[in-house]
Design an enzyme around this catalytic site. Sequence first.
Site: not given
Length: 261
Positions: A12-13, A38-39, A63, A103, A127, A152
Amino acid sequence: MTRILVTGANGQLGQSIQRIASNYPALEFFFKNSKDMDITDTQNVAEIFENGHYHYCINCAAYTNVEQAESEQKKAFAVNAEGVRNIAENCFKNDVTLIHISTDYVFDGEKKEPYTINDKPNPINVYGASKLKGEQYIREIPGRYFIIRTSWLYSEFGNNFYKTILKKTKTDKVLRVTDKQKGCPTHAKNLANFVLGLIDSRSTHYGLHHFTDGEAMTWYGFAKRILAENGLENSLRLKKAKNYRTFARRPKNSVLATSYN
């Protein structure tokens, strides 16, 4: 020209940054999705940093499946913690400023007021724990960094609550949404502009920041807003759900107090 590496470019970002990139003519972007970079692959990351000569790295790679993380703990930590350490180490080695997205789920939700950057994290799901571990790795590694916690996130891209509600209006006559969790919905475009603004202004307010759109509401309140914005408030019945069926525990209050320094 300021060279910027953007990981997780298909999220999204990442897609929101791509959408507004042309508004920042002094910035040159290099977008990498999970197939390009692939980090969790130390050699792959090292080569990209060594060859790129970047000034900034915006790490959008993560993730993010809160539910699945409970049964895929190893994978969640591999990306959100070990992968982040990999990025941070290479930023330091190559003199790159890191901007990392974190987050609201690093908090347990027991506080009644909004969470500030000085509040102690206490995640209650895998998470949140994996994202907090990533933050801790960044702090342990010397170098310039911004850690930006948000909440959100929604946009026209990917899977998110906003799009899910609109999708359900086409199939459900009654929409049941919990009012037991409170947070701040944040449009990915606004977060993208904030992040690019830090770079464009050459901000040196390094460290931890909270960024949201600033208006706290429940998921039920957000659903109500979404229906109203799309002229759908009378098309179906919206009901408060007492129980939110979820495998992962979620914070009751994850409202973040926005802070820039």
